[in-house]
Motif scaffolding. Structure first.
Motif, PDB file in Angstrom:
ATOM      1  N   ALA A  71      -0.885  61.729 -55.597  1.00  0.00           N
ATOM      2  CA  ALA A  71      -0.605  62.550 -56.777  1.00  0.00           C
ATOM      3  C   ALA A  71      -0.724  61.724 -58.058  1.00  0.00           C
ATOM      4  O   ALA A  71      -1.279  62.189 -59.062  1.00  0.00           O
ATOM      5  CB  ALA A  71       0.787  63.171 -56.664  1.00  0.00           C
ATOM      6  N   MET A  72      -0.229  60.477 -58.007  1.00  0.00           N
ATOM      7  CA  MET A  72      -0.318  59.632 -59.191  1.00  0.00           C
ATOM      8  C   MET A  72      -1.774  59.309 -59.522  1.00  0.00           C
ATOM      9  O   MET A  72      -2.192  59.381 -60.679  1.00  0.00           O
ATOM     10  CB  MET A  72       0.457  58.330 -58.985  1.00  0.00           C
ATOM     11  CG  MET A  72       0.481  57.462 -60.231  1.00  0.00           C
ATOM     12  SD  MET A  72       1.124  55.810 -59.961  1.00  0.00           S
ATOM     13  CE  MET A  72      -0.205  55.076 -59.020  1.00  0.00           C
ATOM     14  N   LEU A  73      -2.560  58.987 -58.490  1.00  0.00           N
ATOM     15  CA  LEU A  73      -3.977  58.686 -58.721  1.00  0.00           C
ATOM     16  C   LEU A  73      -4.700  59.906 -59.285  1.00  0.00           C
ATOM     17  O   LEU A  73      -5.532  59.783 -60.182  1.00  0.00           O
ATOM     18  CB  LEU A  73      -4.647  58.233 -57.417  1.00  0.00           C
ATOM     19  CG  LEU A  73      -4.208  56.873 -56.856  1.00  0.00           C
ATOM     20  CD1 LEU A  73      -4.895  56.610 -55.519  1.00  0.00           C
ATOM     21  CD2 LEU A  73      -4.506  55.752 -57.822  1.00  0.00           C
ATOM     22  N   LEU A  74      -4.374  61.099 -58.758  1.00  0.00           N
ATOM     23  CA  LEU A  74      -5.001  62.324 -59.260  1.00  0.00           C
ATOM     24  C   LEU A  74      -4.715  62.515 -60.742  1.00  0.00           C
ATOM     25  O   LEU A  74      -5.602  62.843 -61.527  1.00  0.00           O
ATOM     26  CB  LEU A  74      -4.496  63.539 -58.472  1.00  0.00           C
ATOM     27  CG  LEU A  74      -5.134  63.809 -57.107  1.00  0.00           C
ATOM     28  CD1 LEU A  74      -4.387  64.924 -56.383  1.00  0.00           C
ATOM     29  CD2 LEU A  74      -6.612  64.181 -57.261  1.00  0.00           C
ATOM     30  N   CYS A  75      -3.461  62.296 -61.139  1.00  0.00           N
ATOM     31  CA  CYS A  75      -3.087  62.513 -62.538  1.00  0.00           C
ATOM     32  C   CYS A  75      -3.713  61.446 -63.433  1.00  0.00           C
ATOM     33  O   CYS A  75      -4.221  61.757 -64.517  1.00  0.00           O
ATOM     34  CB  CYS A  75      -1.568  62.510 -62.678  1.00  0.00           C
ATOM     35  SG  CYS A  75      -1.023  63.037 -64.295  1.00  0.00           S
TER      36      CYS A  75
END
Lengths: 111, 234
Positions: free
Chosen positions: B169-173
């Motif tokens: 999720a962090m990488l996506l954001c």
């Protein structure tokens, strides 16, 4: 479990710290007065998008051991609303919390 | 350097969204690192020495899969090389500043502190001391939250609360933050496809470097046709 820090782990952390610090430090130290060639600046500007996509895309569509393409992974299904949420809100903390919650829910429903 | 309370206050005001983002990720990192066999103080030491979220997650997952010293260090270098550009951009706003100070500031350059500080520098209403506060407050929250995660980790069962998804999720954001125009988007798509292809063909983590360099180089050609729009002061 021993409370002390193991030597090989300490060495690893120091080496990781060094290779992380040098790219952060070098341009600030030497470049405060210089200008990069235009093509290099353009290339470096594209690197973050490239690296982040190269990191996350395989995690969404590749199943493990041995690696194989799998387009029905919960990681990919959850990524769609998570990505849209990030686009809409641009909130790092919120995206992480939402992604975790959706992934957890998916695990409860299909797991 | 004389400590002025208004400098600290301004710095914290600018840093709090970063801290809000770091805290759950730091907790999640602590939990995952603890699952990989690191103690809370080892986790804290790693956060203090490295201070780079994505690469710490990757290093811990590589440790867990039995990767060697050199491949972890190389992956860390590859993942964090992007800071080269961020420090280059920040250097333009820190001309003539003494080099010992720059060396201290460099330690805290992350995707988020870079984005916050550069935006403030561009608005003109910012200086190096406030920027340094942003870096070190963020760093403090990161280190402490990872240690807490390391302690709390033993009480959290595997897979609970979707913590395994925190990194993705962090990488996506962070990826969304990078998609500033059409060329960034195309580079991300090319890099993602290339990474999947290379990951299926080659063992190990070389796909990150290979795909990134390939996609950014293709992007260089694309950029000739779609010049970057002047940065708007967002």
């Amino acid at each position: 479990m021993t409370p002390g820090v193991e030597h090989h782990v300490l060495g690893l952390f120091v080496a990781m710290g060094a290779v992380t610090y040098i790219p952060r430090w070098l341009p600030l130290f030497y470049l405060s007065r210089k200008q990069l060639p235009q093509w290099l600046e353009t290339w470096l500007d594209l690197i973050p998008a490239a690296i982040l996509s190269a990191l996350v895309t395989p995690a969404l569509v590749i199943g493990g051991d041995p690696r194989h393409l799998d387009l029905l992974r919960p990681e990919l299904i959850v990524a769609v609303p998570t990505f849209l949420f990030a686009l809409k809100t641009r909130s790092l903390g919120g995206t992480v919390v939402l992604g975790m919650a959706l992934f957890w829910l998916t695990g409860r429903i299909f797991g | 350097m004389k400590v002025n309370p208004s400098i600290i206050r301004d710095g914290i005001r600018a840093a709090w969204p970063i801290c809000l983002g770091y805290f759950p990720i730091g907790l999640a990192f602590g939990v995952i690192a603890q699952k990989a066999g690191l103690g809370p103080w080892e986790i804290g030491l790693m956060s203090l020495l490295v201070f780079a979220g994505s690469s710490q997650f990757i290093a811990v997952s590589m440790l867990g899969s039995g990767a060697g010293f050199l491949s972890i260090v190389l992956a860390t270098f590859a993942v964090n090389l992007r800071h080269l550009l961020m420090s280059s951009a920040l250097a333009l706003h820190l001309r003539g500043v003494e080099r010992t100070w720059l060396s201290l500031f460099a330690y805290g350059v992350t995707d988020e502190s870079f984005a916050v500080n550069l935006t403030r520098f561009r608005s003109g209403n910012w200086d190096r001391r406030r920027a340094l506060v942003v870096n070190h407050v963020s760093n403090g929250v990161w280190v402490v939250s990872t240690i807490i995660g390391g302690f709390g980790g033993s009480f959290i069962p595997r897979g609970a609360f979707g913590i395994d998804y925190a990194l993705i999720a962090m990488l996506l954001c962070l990826l969304v933050f990078q998609l500033r125009d059409r060329v960034h988007l195309m580079v991300a798509v090319i890099s993602g496809i290339a990474a999947v292809a290379v990951a299926l063909l080659l063992p190990g983590n070389a796909y990150v470097m290979i795909a990134s360099i390939f996609a950014a180089t293709v992007g260089l050609v694309l950029r000739k046709r779609h010049p970057a729009t002047r940065e708007e002061g967002k």
